[in-house]
Design a protein around this motif. Sequence first.
Motif, PDB file in Angstrom:
ATOM      1  N   ARG A 345       0.857  -1.190   0.000  1.00 24.93           N
ATOM      2  CA  ARG A 345       0.000   0.000   0.000  1.00 24.93           C
ATOM      3  C   ARG A 345       0.887   1.231   0.000  1.00 24.93           C
ATOM      4  O   ARG A 345       1.781   1.355   0.821  1.00 24.93           O
ATOM      5  CB  ARG A 345      -0.855   0.002   1.265  1.00 24.93           C
ATOM      6  N   SER A 346       0.584   2.152  -0.891  1.00 24.42           N
ATOM      7  CA  SER A 346       1.469   3.324  -1.000  1.00 24.42           C
ATOM      8  C   SER A 346       1.370   4.236   0.219  1.00 24.42           C
ATOM      9  O   SER A 346       2.286   4.985   0.507  1.00 24.42           O
ATOM     10  CB  SER A 346       1.165   4.095  -2.282  1.00 24.42           C
ATOM     11  N   ASP A 347       0.219   4.089   0.915  1.00 25.62           N
ATOM     12  CA  ASP A 347       0.141   4.934   2.110  1.00 25.62           C
ATOM     13  C   ASP A 347       0.988   4.351   3.233  1.00 25.62           C
ATOM     14  O   ASP A 347       1.348   5.045   4.178  1.00 25.62           O
ATOM     15  CB  ASP A 347      -1.310   5.118   2.558  1.00 25.62           C
ATOM     16  N   GLU A 348       1.297   3.074   3.104  1.00 27.35           N
ATOM     17  CA  GLU A 348       2.148   2.463   4.120  1.00 27.35           C
ATOM     18  C   GLU A 348       3.599   2.386   3.660  1.00 27.35           C
ATOM     19  O   GLU A 348       4.517   2.324   4.453  1.00 27.35           O
ATOM     20  CB  GLU A 348       1.660   1.031   4.436  1.00 27.35           C
ATOM     21  N   LYS A 350       6.073   3.951   0.677  1.00 32.45           N
ATOM     22  CA  LYS A 350       6.249   4.868  -0.457  1.00 32.45           C
ATOM     23  C   LYS A 350       6.766   4.162  -1.704  1.00 32.45           C
ATOM     24  O   LYS A 350       6.425   4.500  -2.829  1.00 32.45           O
ATOM     25  CB  LYS A 350       7.256   5.977  -0.056  1.00 32.45           C
ATOM     26  N   ASP A 351       7.584   3.172  -1.461  1.00 32.32           N
ATOM     27  CA  ASP A 351       8.175   2.472  -2.604  1.00 32.32           C
ATOM     28  C   ASP A 351       7.123   1.780  -3.464  1.00 32.32           C
ATOM     29  O   ASP A 351       7.399   1.372  -4.595  1.00 32.32           O
ATOM     30  CB  ASP A 351       9.192   1.416  -2.134  1.00 32.32           C
ATOM     31  N   CYS A 352       5.953   1.605  -2.887  1.00 24.58           N
ATOM     32  CA  CYS A 352       4.902   0.922  -3.625  1.00 24.58           C
ATOM     33  C   CYS A 352       4.529   1.672  -4.893  1.00 24.58           C
ATOM     34  O   CYS A 352       4.049   1.096  -5.858  1.00 24.58           O
ATOM     35  CB  CYS A 352       3.673   0.760  -2.735  1.00 24.58           C
ATOM     36  N   TRP A 353       4.832   2.968  -4.947  1.00 24.99           N
ATOM     37  CA  TRP A 353       4.540   3.759  -6.146  1.00 24.99           C
ATOM     38  C   TRP A 353       5.393   3.310  -7.323  1.00 24.99           C
ATOM     39  O   TRP A 353       4.884   3.066  -8.405  1.00 24.99           O
ATOM     40  CB  TRP A 353       4.802   5.257  -5.890  1.00 24.99           C
ATOM     41  N   ASN A 354       6.658   3.210  -7.110  1.00 24.46           N
ATOM     42  CA  ASN A 354       7.490   2.930  -8.286  1.00 24.46           C
ATOM     43  C   ASN A 354       8.643   1.939  -8.085  1.00 24.46           C
ATOM     44  O   ASN A 354       9.365   1.633  -9.011  1.00 24.46           O
ATOM     45  CB  ASN A 354       8.045   4.227  -8.889  1.00 24.46           C
ATOM     46  N   ASP A 355       8.768   1.416  -6.888  1.00 21.33           N
ATOM     47  CA  ASP A 355       9.825   0.421  -6.716  1.00 21.33           C
ATOM     48  C   ASP A 355       9.326  -0.654  -5.765  1.00 21.33           C
ATOM     49  O   ASP A 355       9.800  -0.787  -4.647  1.00 21.33           O
ATOM     50  CB  ASP A 355      11.115   1.079  -6.179  1.00 21.33           C
TER      51      ASP A 355
END
Length: 358
Positions: A345-348, A350-355
């Motif tokens: 989850r990107s809220d948990e 940050k890397d979930c956005w692009n890495d």
Amino acid sequence: MYLPKGIATYGCLGILLVFASLTPRVGAIKCLKCSSNDDQNCLDYTKIVAADCAEGVEMCFTSNDGGVITRGCLQKDQPCEANTCKSCTGDSCNNHNICKKCSTDDADCSQTDASLVKYNEICESSTTQCFVQVKDKKVERRCATADDSCSNDTTCKKTDGSISNAGYFPTKRIHCYQCAQTDCSDVSVSAVPKKPCRNYVDNDECYMTAESATAVTRGCKSDDNAKCSTGGGEQGCVTCQTDNCNNSTYERQQKLKCIQCQGTDCYKEQAAAEAKDCEKKILYSDKEACFTLVADGDIQRSCLHNDAATKEKCEKAGDACKVCSNEDGCNRSAESSNFQCIVCRSDENKDCWNDASK
Ligand SMILES: *[C@@H]1O[C@H](CO)[C@@H](O)[C@H](O)[C@H]1NC(C)=O
Ligand SMILES: *[C@@H]1O[C@H](CO)[C@@H](O)[C@H](O)[C@H]1NC(C)=O
Ligand SMILES: *[C@H]1O[C@H](CO)[C@@H](O)[C@H](O)[C@H]1NC(C)=O
Ligand SMILES: CC(=O)N[C@H]1CO[C@H](CO)[C@@H](O)[C@@H]1O
């Protein structure tokens, strides 16, 4: 009784002629007369009719001049040497049977049908049988003797009739290409002999081995000093069980067709008809094969020998790489993609956005 002089004379002559043809001429006999040079029937006495000999002839002969058989009346001073000629007394006595003779020392006795005339032999009599047997893995042929007996009719035969011991023997024995080195490279180009093996053994096989395109050896597993005698165990040895099957060139075109695909659509079952030629030439010792490799979240189906890197990858992958050779398009069955979703989850994170791998 009165008869004109002329009639009396002719009448007497007529009686004399009749008389002469009824009494056998002293010392004249009938013999079989022929030469195999101009009549092949001469080899078979049953096909020759006896004819009168000249007056004074008492014997017949059958002679063998380098395989040319001659039968006839033996003139008084005509030589008839024991090793090449048989003489006999009595009408039509020269009805000797003819067989093939060659020994186990002569490779052609085993490796040809022995049809060459040089192998002709005159037997003792018309009833002498022909004989052929395997002895110490090699073939022997000759006129039979009373002592010859056969316990195995695959490897030994005693037969009636002229030339009845010719032909490949045993009848069923494997024929292989037999050659070495340069003239051996391409059996379809050079006149490489394909013939029975020098030795006769059960379950023999042909083999081929090569160090390079110009150093090829072909032969029989049973050959003395065969390069491949254990049947494929040795490096580079390929063996096979049908006549003249060891005919491959050093490099050969593949015949097997394989499904060739990669990516998402490649997971599902593929249609066998979609299989395509494997274009790369392979070594004589390579076994044609298709493969399906599922690894690193990808699938690849193709020909095993297309490139060295793929082959190596497949070998390293173990069970993940399935290899088959049984039919065109054999590598078509569905594979599960078995992909894993990345959960984050990107809220948990940050890397979930692009890495997402972190
Ligand atoms: C006869 O010889 C053949 C060929 O060597 C062999 O396969 C077979 O077993 C033999 N048969 C008998 C009865 O010995
Ligand atoms: C090789 O032998 C096979 C049968 O064993 C035959 O189908 C094929 O045509 C042969 N190839 C050559 C090049 O002689
Ligand atoms: C290829 O397909 C056959 C038949 O569908 C299957 O039995 C075999 O396991 C498959 N092998 C490979 C390498 O895909
Ligand atoms: C048809 C054919 O090529 N048969 C065999 C001949 O020998 C080679 C190599 O020894 C084998 O690979 C072939 O299967």
